[in-house]
Motif scaffolding. Structure first.
Motif, mmCIF file in Angstrom:
data_model
loop_
_atom_site.group_PDB
_atom_site.id
_atom_site.type_symbol
_atom_site.label_atom_id
_atom_site.label_comp_id
_atom_site.label_asym_id
_atom_site.label_seq_id
_atom_site.Cartn_x
_atom_site.Cartn_y
_atom_site.Cartn_z
ATOM 1 N N CYS A 191 -42.493 -68.131 20.977
ATOM 2 C CA CYS A 191 -42.057 -68.484 19.615
ATOM 3 C C CYS A 191 -40.561 -68.208 19.420
ATOM 4 O O CYS A 191 -40.151 -67.561 18.463
ATOM 5 C CB CYS A 191 -42.883 -67.729 18.582
ATOM 6 N N THR A 208 -37.023 -68.567 18.129
ATOM 7 C CA THR A 208 -36.414 -69.192 16.947
ATOM 8 C C THR A 208 -34.997 -68.662 16.748
ATOM 9 O O THR A 208 -34.488 -68.654 15.624
ATOM 10 C CB THR A 208 -37.238 -68.915 15.668
ATOM 11 N N TRP A 248 -42.441 -74.777 14.834
ATOM 12 C CA TRP A 248 -41.297 -74.399 13.975
ATOM 13 C C TRP A 248 -40.214 -75.460 14.086
ATOM 14 O O TRP A 248 -39.514 -75.769 13.105
ATOM 15 C CB TRP A 248 -40.777 -73.034 14.440
ATOM 16 N N VAL A 249 -40.080 -76.036 15.257
ATOM 17 C CA VAL A 249 -39.033 -77.034 15.512
ATOM 18 C C VAL A 249 -39.257 -78.300 14.687
ATOM 19 O O VAL A 249 -38.332 -79.096 14.491
ATOM 20 C CB VAL A 249 -38.964 -77.356 17.027
ATOM 21 N N ASP A 277 -39.999 -78.326 11.533
ATOM 22 C CA ASP A 277 -39.731 -78.015 10.129
ATOM 23 C C ASP A 277 -38.292 -78.401 9.792
ATOM 24 O O ASP A 277 -37.346 -77.786 10.279
ATOM 25 C CB ASP A 277 -39.950 -76.516 9.897
ATOM 26 N N ARG A 327 -36.429 -75.098 8.065
ATOM 27 C CA ARG A 327 -36.142 -73.891 8.845
ATOM 28 C C ARG A 327 -35.847 -74.183 10.313
ATOM 29 O O ARG A 327 -35.222 -73.361 10.987
ATOM 30 C CB ARG A 327 -37.319 -72.920 8.766
ATOM 31 N N GLY A 328 -36.287 -75.315 10.822
ATOM 32 C CA GLY A 328 -36.230 -75.551 12.258
ATOM 33 C C GLY A 328 -35.047 -76.364 12.756
ATOM 34 O O GLY A 328 -34.993 -76.728 13.929
ATOM 35 N N LEU A 333 -33.062 -74.714 15.612
ATOM 36 C CA LEU A 333 -33.865 -74.707 16.836
ATOM 37 C C LEU A 333 -33.898 -76.095 17.469
ATOM 38 O O LEU A 333 -33.795 -76.231 18.695
ATOM 39 C CB LEU A 333 -35.287 -74.231 16.533
#
Length: 264
Positions: free
Chosen positions: A157, A159, A180-181, A183, A186-187, A190
């Motif tokens: 994970c 980030t 997460w990537v 998003d 937020r991503g 990344l």
């Protein structure tokens, strides 16, 4: 159909545990043929091993103590993990590391538990699966002491930022990338870093039931992430990296099996 390995799923004690047969079957139906069940404390590691015995060659597990549970670390913990590692399904020590974001355990205790689990991985000649959040400097300092003797090391994970990425690659870490990537809020950082990860160092994961990819359409009715969504994450990352899905899937599958010492 490409094959995938989900290198981090949190099934024990999660909302998915009661639906285990369905979760594993639906993942297998889309090519997610194997996955690593995370042990984040001693008791959970024991339960993960029991679960894996019900799904041989589909589920494998780690054995270890997450930084959130580092306050539970005792003089007996290393011995307990050593015994758990004798199970055939245990393929890594962990999930261990540092988490200064939530600080559920005192930082000194986190550092002690992390270092002792790295020592254990070296002793047992097992890979280590690690966690780091808002603790880059201390994490890197401790890891540098042990890295040369570790058989293999994975930061799941990931980030972080470019600086941390470069530091981890310099230490020859494998990096696990989640949804997460996907998003757009937020991503974004990344997503810019993912193309910089070498082909032989990138692994993919759902971290189920957390981190449901926000960009999935149609949006799943449940907010719970599942291993069956790993092919979507793989396709998303492949597009970012300018690779075909088949090539990227094959490479990450081979990377994952090789990292954990499994045939492919």
């Amino acid at each position: 159909m490409p094959l995938f390995m989900d290198i981090a799923v949190n099934l024990i004690g999660s909302s998915l545990e009661k639906s285990m047969q369905r979760v594993v079957e639906e993942a297998n139906n889309v090519g997610v043929s194997s996955m690593i069940v995370i042990g984040s404390q001693i008791e959970e590691s024991e339960l993960a091993i029991d679960l894996c015995r019900s799904f041989p060659e589909q589920l494998y597990s780690t054995a270890g103590v997450h930084p959130h549970h580092a306050s539970e670390w005792t003089s007996q913990s290393s011995h307990q993990i050593r015994q758990l590692s004798l199970a055939q399904c245990v393929v890594a020590i962990g999930e261990c590391g540092l988490d200064y974001n939530r600080d559920f355990s005192p930082r000194l205790k986190q550092r002690q538990a992390f270092a002792q689990q790295l020592e254990l991985a070296i002793e047992l000649k097992l890979p280590v699966l690690m966690h780091e959040r808002d603790a880059h400097s201390d994490f890197l300092a401790i890891l540098k002491e042990y890295r040369s003797a570790l058989p293999a090391a994975l930061l799941h994970c990931f980030t972080g930022n470019r600086e941390s990425l470069e530091a981890y690659l310099e230490l020859d870490l494998h990096l696990g990338i989640t949804g997460w990537v996907c998003d757009e809020r937020r991503g974004q950082e990344l997503a810019e870093l993912v193309p910089l990860i070498p082909d032989n160092r990138i692994l993919i994961e759902t971290d189920s039931p957390y981190l449901l990819p926000r960009s999935m359409r149609p949006k799943p009715k449940s907010s719970k992430n599942e291993p069956k969504y790993l092919p979507y994450i793989a396709e998303y990352i492949a597009n970012i990296r300018g690779q075909t899905v088949d090539d990227f899937a094959l490479k990450t599958y081979q990377n994952s099996r090789s990292f954990f010492g499994l045939p492919y």
